[in-house]
Design a protein around this motif. Structure first.
Motif, PDB file in Angstrom:
ATOM      1  N   PHE A 109     -25.168 -44.825  -5.590  1.00 46.28           N
ATOM      2  CA  PHE A 109     -25.263 -43.794  -6.358  1.00 46.28           C
ATOM      3  C   PHE A 109     -26.185 -42.763  -5.678  1.00 46.28           C
ATOM      4  O   PHE A 109     -26.582 -41.934  -5.774  1.00 46.28           O
ATOM      5  N   LEU A 113     -26.421 -38.446  -3.920  1.00 45.96           N
ATOM      6  CA  LEU A 113     -26.782 -37.749  -4.295  1.00 45.96           C
ATOM      7  C   LEU A 113     -27.614 -37.000  -2.877  1.00 45.96           C
ATOM      8  O   LEU A 113     -27.143 -37.753  -1.765  1.00 45.96           O
ATOM      9  N   PRO A 114     -27.553 -35.894  -2.285  1.00 47.58           N
ATOM     10  CA  PRO A 114     -27.792 -35.406  -1.562  1.00 47.58           C
ATOM     11  C   PRO A 114     -29.356 -35.616  -0.773  1.00 47.58           C
ATOM     12  O   PRO A 114     -30.311 -35.358  -1.254  1.00 47.58           O
ATOM     13  N   ILE A 115     -29.198 -36.291   1.076  1.00 46.87           N
ATOM     14  CA  ILE A 115     -30.044 -36.812   1.430  1.00 46.87           C
ATOM     15  C   ILE A 115     -30.293 -35.665   2.286  1.00 46.87           C
ATOM     16  O   ILE A 115     -29.301 -35.310   3.386  1.00 46.87           O
ATOM     17  N   ALA A 116     -31.993 -35.623   2.775  1.00 47.18           N
ATOM     18  CA  ALA A 116     -31.868 -34.375   4.245  1.00 47.18           C
ATOM     19  C   ALA A 116     -32.001 -35.508   5.144  1.00 47.18           C
ATOM     20  O   ALA A 116     -32.785 -36.275   5.381  1.00 47.18           O
ATOM     21  N   VAL A 125     -33.131 -43.995   0.930  1.00 44.59           N
ATOM     22  CA  VAL A 125     -33.026 -44.469  -0.892  1.00 44.59           C
ATOM     23  C   VAL A 125     -32.287 -45.564  -1.134  1.00 44.59           C
ATOM     24  O   VAL A 125     -33.137 -45.909  -1.970  1.00 44.59           O
ATOM     25  N   LEU A 129     -33.961 -47.968  -4.502  1.00 42.70           N
ATOM     26  CA  LEU A 129     -33.325 -48.165  -5.476  1.00 42.70           C
ATOM     27  C   LEU A 129     -32.490 -49.667  -5.992  1.00 42.70           C
ATOM     28  O   LEU A 129     -32.941 -49.928  -7.045  1.00 42.70           O
ATOM     29  N   VAL A 132     -35.802 -51.562  -6.431  1.00 36.20           N
ATOM     30  CA  VAL A 132     -35.936 -51.543  -8.271  1.00 36.20           C
ATOM     31  C   VAL A 132     -35.462 -52.122  -9.193  1.00 36.20           C
ATOM     32  O   VAL A 132     -36.242 -52.026 -10.188  1.00 36.20           O
ATOM     33  N   VAL A 159     -40.936 -48.331  -5.996  1.00 35.82           N
ATOM     34  CA  VAL A 159     -41.596 -46.506  -5.983  1.00 35.82           C
ATOM     35  C   VAL A 159     -42.227 -46.922  -5.016  1.00 35.82           C
ATOM     36  O   VAL A 159     -41.692 -44.967  -4.446  1.00 35.82           O
ATOM     37  N   PHE A 162     -39.819 -45.186  -1.927  1.00 39.17           N
ATOM     38  CA  PHE A 162     -39.262 -43.329  -2.011  1.00 39.17           C
ATOM     39  C   PHE A 162     -40.263 -42.798  -1.488  1.00 39.17           C
ATOM     40  O   PHE A 162     -40.402 -42.053  -1.283  1.00 39.17           O
ATOM     41  N   GLY A 163     -41.879 -43.541  -1.724  1.00 47.04           N
ATOM     42  CA  GLY A 163     -43.170 -42.814  -1.754  1.00 47.04           C
ATOM     43  C   GLY A 163     -42.570 -42.254  -0.195  1.00 47.04           C
ATOM     44  O   GLY A 163     -43.534 -41.675   0.319  1.00 47.04           O
ATOM     45  N   LEU A 165     -41.182 -40.577   1.893  1.00 46.02           N
ATOM     46  CA  LEU A 165     -40.576 -40.177   1.874  1.00 46.02           C
ATOM     47  C   LEU A 165     -41.173 -38.791   1.925  1.00 46.02           C
ATOM     48  O   LEU A 165     -41.050 -37.465   2.385  1.00 46.02           O
ATOM     49  N   LEU A 166     -41.953 -39.411   0.870  1.00 47.91           N
ATOM     50  CA  LEU A 166     -42.944 -37.829   0.504  1.00 47.91           C
ATOM     51  C   LEU A 166     -44.436 -37.997   1.354  1.00 47.91           C
ATOM     52  O   LEU A 166     -45.308 -37.168   0.888  1.00 47.91           O
TER      53      LEU A 166
END
Lengths: 213, 478, 302, 579
Positions: A109, A113-116, A125, A129, A132, A159, A162-163, A165-166
């Protein structure tokens, strides 16, 4: 520093499988605790520099996910559980298999999704996932209330991964708020588990199917 | 002002923890309600934009609607609370009062926050505040309901957090500065990475949809509404779900701005119809009238989402429906609560002749049922009719037909249960319980009922303007 | 004007004669001498002289039955053209009034029968109203055919023998309608093979059993009204079957009377030659009558 | 306008009647409630008839429907009443939902909620057809047109009688009003619309009266006759609609005039019948025909009024029912003059159908009248009957006089009908003939008057003969049977037995008959019940199956939280794979 993230994520994935295969509650909780501590390390690594709020954040994560919550869960186990087995609805081998399928799916999956690429390790990612999904797997295939709490924790860990990344996007206050919410949620769940064990003299959620059509 | 709106309820909540008297403590709830309502009215009426924390908090047209709604519902319910709690003197209500007030503060925060992370925190906080409210009865059943509510709600919301992260990542991927500020996201929406945006929207819809009670994530609802006091049910069905709805709208707004309208609309229409259908299925032959109300809530959440998905006139109808449904649910849940108290049961096998036993609550229950199913001249009639017109206007004939068919099934299913409750002759043991309709217990219901009918007969200009503003705000043109 | 007087005179005087002719025909056919042709007149005058017995259960409805029966028959008679002469009363839609007048009469006769509270009379009135349910559509299908053929809505012009569509179109439908009307006539006037006016087995009768409890002048009125009904319906049938005119209006009256007597003989012959049907078959025949006249309509669809 | 007169007249009379029939003293619990909703329903009816805005129409419509629901459930302690009310509520709500759709479509077409003729340029065939179909559904439900009539019998039977009078006399007519209004707004109706209405009307007429024949509950019987009369009215409307499609003004005038006049007439005589039935029930406390009998002697006024109503409803001269049926008949016969090959038989079949309906109605009312008022009492109920007071008899007498009045002098109402027809034919630029020029109303009056005169004459004559000849009274002759009893009378059930066997395929009677086995059989009972063909034979099993089917999904919500969480995952994955 970011180079270390990938190996740690692999460990996290392995811990997922440990959680899925664990037949004893203690093992399960310990796996989650380790995941929490690794998460704290990764926060530091993802950011790459030691700033006060990063350190605080990592510290809070380690303290909560790695120490406080697992202790609360251990306490609950001592307090209420007579049998310390996990009591799966789906057998361990099957769960492991499903977990493998889930991880494969997560990889597939995340391919769609495009990943930088330049930004961060490509494993974040899929690891997130699949964690999760593991959380969901434990939530749906383990009958004890405590194991469900653990499943929820694993889900949240996913979750959080994933955070990573941000880090820039999510302000410190919000992160703290999220952690606080998580803590209170687990705390309340703990109270309820306690009450359940008193009420039903069991913490298996199979007793909790009085309300139905 | 913004901070006051949020913190006054929280401060009063702390006060509730401190006040020792079990008898006087509940009066803090209407007090908080009145103060909150006053501040809300003042905020809504003042012209200049309300904002704070560098755009983290802001009151936009959508927020105005929801804020007004929750404030009104909470105040009316607040006046019901002391009388209700007086019926249960044996129960310690310290946490009940505090959590109720905390819930108000958190709902206000949801409405005001324009930072999606902050909003997530607030919504999770409402979930946590609600848990002790559901557990008020301290029975095995209420325990079970609380557990399910908490676990399903938390899991759902965890997905919403993941969705929020996805959204932020989509901006990151597009090479923009990652952010979770709503206004920025709307502005940069056209540049966002589409696959991430899709995935984010789905996750958020499932996540906040769990909170809102859309099928098939609604499973906690009948249990929670069935076991909670009627008062809590009214607040959940009218207030908390509206907040969750608002949060879905926020993301929908980003999708529209992206522009990814076709994708989002399709999913919303599907979920809306699906929720309505599932609710209809479970309302048929429903023996427990409080669970029936829960399914009715699922159905109406479906209507809301459907209306938004159809867009245009239907979106106007949906926003209006959020208000009318919230008010009418107040009638239904409080009446149902009174009936439950009077009979000591909420099964139609035991509850008969409520109109005889409780001349006011029984009648308001029946009236609430008729109004909520869309009978003129209630508020939901206008909104449901507007949504239908919107559907036909947009050429969605099949959707309109399904919508009407489900409404008919719901009416039949719900009516069977309601009429069983209100008509007939009560059994002797039901008549012997101590409960009687008292002014304090029925006046709030009558106010809800009055509001609900008023909205059907006359919608004030200011409300129409507010609704139009909200639709215009929501459906931004890219 | 004189024709109207003659019309009313014939309507008032001639009906019992038909009964007499029918009775005589049957007697002759059976090889008996039979009562005189004028016997019905004697019967009537005797009845009008007699006293009356009323059952204690009865009310004004019981007394109204004979009166309404006679009045409706009389009024209906005014709507029908006798022979080639137009009816005294004629307007668009008078055939509906015609049919409904008999229905009114039936309503009161049947109600009067029920007023006695006897099971026998109840049985009779039940049968009467039941069979008329099937007779009415047959009658109206017949009217449809006539109205379509003549392009008119009034009985007088419907039955004046002029068919704008042409005799070739008209003939097949008219034959069907005539057959159907004949069945209706026999049923409505309680003739064999549908009903037997002479039997004494109450269980098998229709009309007669309804009037068991009437006596004296009331019974006389019923007999008289029944005869008039037969006469009037016969007149309709006669015009359908034989819409002939001789040109001279006085001869036309003669032709009409001859035709009516001929019809009476025909009925007598039918009664002599056939046995009464079992009650359960009566509806079958009525449905057949309906179908006959409905086919009449369908034939016109060409 | 034409509808407003009965809307105000009948409730007023019913209200006076109600003061005695449902007095506050006798019904302390629901008397006040009853009167409140009685007034409310009247006001709402009037509002519906004058409203020119969709929202107002809907609001008034629903207030009317709901008030009627509360009227039906006045005695909600009775299970049968609750079921009747519930059934009514379902149908009326479905009708309201159809109206929602109807007005939504209109709104989309015209862009406003104002009600009025649909401009030709805005009306695409799809929209017009949709509006028409929805109108038939919505208003058909309200009017009790077969197959939407399911609610009507039980609702009419279970309410207090003056409410039944109101419902049957006025409330269901509002459905007809809606149908007439909507069809007048739609331009260029195709022929099949009228054809559909004709078929539905004929179906209602025949089915209604056949079902009525099988009833032995007096008010259910009357209720089925309402269905029958609605059928007649709809046939008239259908005729008018066909006429409009084919540009035959005469059909339009006659069909619509007949329909409108029948709306009035049915309002009058059905109200009269229900009020009389109410008086009977007030006197006997029973609705079962087989328990009554002989009431004509103790309740003479009521008997007279019922007789007038019965004659009028059968469409017999010289009363009003005859006039309106005559209009429709002539309309049907007029169609014969039109040359088109397939249209005239379609219209013309109205005549035999009306004849069949009329004859069956006659059978039914002879049965009802006979069973209630004639003969002797069949049970205790009948023996204790008494005449009702003036507050009840006077309204009945007023209605009876009106029935006679319209029957004898129909010319009086013709101008009003003309107005109604002109309002319906919107594009009526060409000459519209007056009703009075098409129908010999004068002859009708003359005929009626002659009939009355003849009746008077013969009555006098007979009375004279009887007084001259002397009269005696005795018991009914029973063919020599020595011990007749009241229970040997022909009952209503037996009266309808032959017709019942003829129409058994429609009625589906449920009979529990004893088998006679010995030479001297013991006591035994015979029971028969005619269920509603659509409701009991078709719909209820379907509904039961539907509920069962839906209940079979219950397992999805079995209380298992794992399953609940699984739903979330699966749904999430399904949505992610959506695109």
């Amino acid at each position: 520093m970011k180079d270390f993230i990938d190996p740690i994520l692999v460990v996290v994935l392995l811990l997922n499988f440990v959680a899925l295969g664990a037949s004893r509650l203690r093992t399960l909780i310990q796996a989650v605790a380790v995941q929490g501590i690794l998460l704290g390390f990764m926060i530091v690594m993802a950011h790459g520099s030691f700033m006060i709020w990063v350190a605080l954040m990592a510290g809070a994560t380690v303290a909560l996910k790695g120490v406080v919550i697992p202790r609360m869960l251990f306490h609950a186990v001592r307090e209420v559980v007579i049998r310390r087995e996990v009591e799966p609805i789906v057998g361990f081998v099957a769960s492991l298999f499903l977990g493998a399928v889930g991880t494969a799916l997560a990889l597939l999956f995340s391919k769609t999704l495009p990943i930088a690429h330049d930004h961060m390790s490509s494993l974040v990612v899929p690891a997130s996932l699949s964690t999760v999904l593991t959380g969901f797997l434990i939530l749906t295939t383990r009958s004890k209330a405590i194991t469900q709490v653990v499943g929820y924790l694993i889900l949240e860990n996913g979750v959080f991964i994933f955070g990573l990344l941000l880090m820039e996007a999510i302000p410190f206050l919000v992160e703290l708020g999220v952690l606080l919410d998580l803590f209170v949620a687990i705390f309340v769940m703990g109270i309820i588990i306690h009450k359940i064990s008193r009420e039903f003299s069991s913490v298996s959620t199979s007793m909790l199917s009085e309300l139905k059509e | 002002m913004v901070f006051l709106l949020i913190f006054v309820p929280l401060i009063i909540a702390v006060a509730a923890l401190v006040v020792p008297s079990n008898r006087w403590r509940p009066w803090l709830i209407p007090l908080a309600g009145v103060i909150h309502l006053g501040m809300t009215v003042w905020t809504l009426s003042c012209a200049h934009p309300v904002a704070g924390l560098q755009g983290w908090l802001a009151l936009d047209p959508l927020g105005k609607l929801v804020l007004g709604l929750i404030s009104v519902i909470f105040t009316i319910c607040g006046f019901y609370a002391p009388a209700y709690l007086a019926l249960r003197p044996e129960r310690q209500n310290r946490f009940f009062c505090a959590c109720l007030l905390g819930m108000l503060g958190m709902m206000t925060l949801v409405v005001l926050s324009h930072h999606l992370g902050l909003m997530w925190v607030a919504i999770e906080a409402t979930t946590l505040c609600t848990a002790p409210l559901l557990f008020f009865n301290h029975s095995a059943r209420s325990l079970e309901a609380t557990w399910k509510y908490l676990l399903i709600g938390s899991v759902g919301i965890a997905l919403a957090l993941l969705g929020s992260f996805f959204l932020a990542y989509s901006s990151l991927h597009a090479g923009l500065v990652p952010t979770l500020l709503l206004d920025d996201l709307v502005k940069m929406a056209p540049q966002l990475s589409r696959p991430w945006l899709h995935a984010a929207f789905v996750l958020l819809l499932v996540g906040y949809g769990t909170k809102m009670g859309l099928a098939p994530m609604h499973t906690w609802k009948p249990d929670a509404y069935g076991e909670a006091p009627g008062l809590v049910g009214a607040l959940l069905a009218g207030g908390v779900t509206s907040c969750a709805f608002l949060s879905i709208l926020r993301f929908y707004q980003i999708c529209l701005a992206a522009p990814e309208a076709a994708f989002a609309r399709e999913i919303l229409v599907f979920i809306g119809l699906f929720s309505m259908a599932v609710a209809a299925v479970f309302m048929v032959r429903q023996r427990d009238f409080k669970r029936m109300l829960a399914y009715s809530s699922v159905e109406h959440m479906g209507i809301l989402v459907l209306g938004i998905g159809l867009g245009g006139l239907a979106a106007f109808g949906a926003l209006l429906h959020m208000i009318t449904n919230g008010v009418t649910k107040g009638v239904l849940f409080l009446s149902a609560g009174n009936i439950h108290r009077a009979y000591g049961s909420k099964l139609t096998d035991d509850v008969r002749g409520a109109m005889r036993r409780l001349p006011v609550s029984g009648v308001t229950f029946l009236a609430g049922f008729l109004i909520v199913t869309g009978s003129p001249p209630g508020g939901p009639f206008i909104s449901e009719f507007t949504i239908l017109t919107g559907a036909i206007n947009g050429g969605h004939y099949a959707v309109a037909a399904l919508y009407l068919a489900v409404l008919a099934i719901v009416f039949i299913g719900m009516g069977t249960t309601v009429l069983r409750v209100v008509q007939g002759v009560p059994s002797p043991q039901a008549a012997s319980t101590a409960y009687r309709d008292r002014p304090q217990l029925v006046i709030p219901i009558l106010i809800f009922l009055g509001l609900s009918i008023l909205l059907g007969l006359y919608i004030p200009n200011s409300l129409t303007t507010a609704l139009h503003d909200a639709v215009a705000y929501l459906e931004v043109k890219p | 004007m004189s024709h109207i007087v003659i019309h009313i005179f014939l309507l008032l005087v001639m009906p019992p004669l038909l009964l007499g002719v029918i009775g005589k025909t049957k007697a002759l056919f059976a090889g008996r001498i039979g009562p005189p042709v004028l016997q019905p007149y004697y019967d009537l005058s005797k009845l009008f002289q007699k006293g009356t017995v009323f059952s204690t259960t009865t009310t004004w409805v019981f007394r109204a039955g004979p009166v309404v029966g006679l009045a409706t028959a009389l009024l209906a008679g005014m709507l029908i053209p006798f022979g080639g002469h137009s009816a005294p009363v004629s307007f668009n839609g008078d055939m509906i009034l015609f049919a409904y007048l008999f229905a009114l009469g039936r309503f009161f006769t049947a109600a009067a029968a029920l007023d006695t509270g006897s099971a026998f009379e109840g049985m009779g009135s039940a049968r009467e109203v039941t069979f008329s349910c099937l007779a009415e559509p047959a009658l109206f299908f017949g009217f449809l055919v006539l109205a379509k053929l003549s392009g008119s809505l009034s009985l007088t012009t419907m039955l004046d023998g002029a068919f704008p569509l042409g005799a070739g179109v008209a003939a097949p439908s008219l034959v069907l309608v005539a057959a159907s009307l004949f069945i209706v006539l026999l049923v409505e006037n309680c003739r064999i093979p549908f009903d037997d006016p002479n039997t004494h087995l109450e269980l098998t009768m229709i009309h007669e059993v309804m009037v068991l409890d009437h006596s004296g002048p009331a019974f006389g009125m019923i007999l008289y009204g029944a005869a008039m009904k037969l006469f009037v319906m016969g007149a309709v049938l006669l015009r359908v079957v034989a819409p002939f005119e001789l040109g001279n209006s006085w001869y036309d009256w003669g032709l009409f009377m001859a035709g009516m007597l001929g019809l009476a003989v025909l009925i007598g012959l039918v009664e002599s030659m056939m046995a009464r049907f079992r009650m359960v078959f009566v509806p079958t025949f009525l449905v057949a009558a309906c179908l006959l006249s409905a086919f009449g309509v369908i034939l016109l669809l060409r | 306008m034409i509808f407003l007169i009965p809307i105000f007249l009948i409730p007023a009379l019913g209200g006076i009647y109600g003061t005695e029939y449902w007095s506050q003293q006798a019904h302390p619990h629901n008397g006040r409630k009853l009167r409140l909703f009685y007034g409310l329903v009247t006001a709402a009816l009037a509002t519906v008839a004058v409203s020119a805005n969709a929202i107002l129409f809907l609001v008034a419509w629903e207030i009317m429907a709901l008030s009627a629901f509360f009227l039906v459930t006045t005695e909600d302690e009775d299970r049968a009443v609750r079921q009747a009310g519930w059934l009514y509520l379902i149908t009326t709500h479905i009708s309201t939902l159809c109206l929602f759709a109807l007005f939504a479509v209109l709104r989309v077409a015209t862009g406003s909620y104002a009600l009025g003729p649909l401009p030709v340029d805005l009306a695409s065939p799809g929209i017009v057809t949709a509006v028409f179909i929805l109108a038939v559904l919505a208003f058909g439900c309200k009017a009790g047109l077969v197959p939407f009539h399911i609610w009507l019998p039980s609702a009419h039977a279970m309410t207090p009688s003056h409410v039944s009078a109101l419902m049957s006399g006025v409330l269901i007519k509002i459905g007809i009003y809606g149908l007439i209004r909507i069809t007048s707004w739609l331009p260029d109706p195709p022929v099949w619309w009228g054809g559909l209405l004709l078929i539905l009307g004929a179906g209602s007429g025949v089915l209604g009266v056949v079902m009525a024949l099988g009833q032995h509950d007096l008010k259910r019987l009357l209720a089925y006759h309402s269905i029958e009369n609605i059928g007649i009215i709809v046939m008239g409307v259908g005729l008018a609609l066909v006429g409009r499609s084919l540009n035959c003004v005469e059909w339009v005038v006659l069909g619509l005039a007949g329909a409108l006049l029948h709306v009035w007439n049915h309002g009058l005589f059905k109200a009269l019948l229900f009020l009389s039935a109410g008086a009977v029930i007030h006197g006997t406390h029973s609705r079962d025909l087989d328990h009554m009998g002989g009431l004509g002697r103790v309740m003479p006024v009521t008997a007279l009024c019922f007789a007038v109503g019965a004659i009028a409803i059968c469409g017999l001269p010289p009363l009003n029912g005859f006039v309106s049926e005559l209009l429709i008949y002539i309309g049907a016969f007029r169609s014969l003059g039109i040359g088109q090959a397939l249209s005239w038989p379609a219209a013309a079949f109205v005549a035999p159908v009306l004849a069949l309906i009329g004859a069956l109605a006659l059978a039914c009312f002879v049965k009802a009248f006979g069973a209630v008022f004639l003969g002797t009492a069949r049970s205790r109920h009948g023996e204790h009957a008494h005449e009702v007071g003036r507050a009840m008899t006077r309204p009945m007498l007023v209605l009876a006089i009106l029935c006679v009045g319209i029957g004898i002098a129909p010319i009086v109402v013709a101008p009003v009908l003309d107005q109604g027809i002109l309002a319906w034919i919107l594009d009526g630029t060409d000459e519209v003939p007056r009703v009075a020029t098409l129908v010999p109303l004068g002859w009708v009056s003359l005929g009626s008057l002659t009939l009355v005169a003849l009746l008077g004459l013969f009555t006098l004559a007979m009375r004279k003969r009887i007084t001259q000849g002397g009269s005696a009274s005795g018991i009914t002759w029973d063919c020599g049977y020595a011990a007749p009893s009241a229970r040997m009378q022909y009952t209503a059930s037996s009266f309808a037995q032959i017709l019942g066997t003829l129409f058994g395929w429609i009625q589906h009677p449920r009979v529990r008959a004893p088998r006679v086995e010995a030479v001297f059989p013991g006591r035994t009972t015979f029971k028969s019940h005619v269920p509603d063909i659509l409701l009991d034979v078709v719909l209820k099993p379907v509904f039961r199956f539907g509920a069962k089917l839906l209940s079979s999904f219950r397992f999805l919500q079995a209380g298992n939280i794992h399953a609940y969480l699984l739903y979330i995952v699966l749904f999430l994955m399904a949505l992610l794979l959506w695109r």
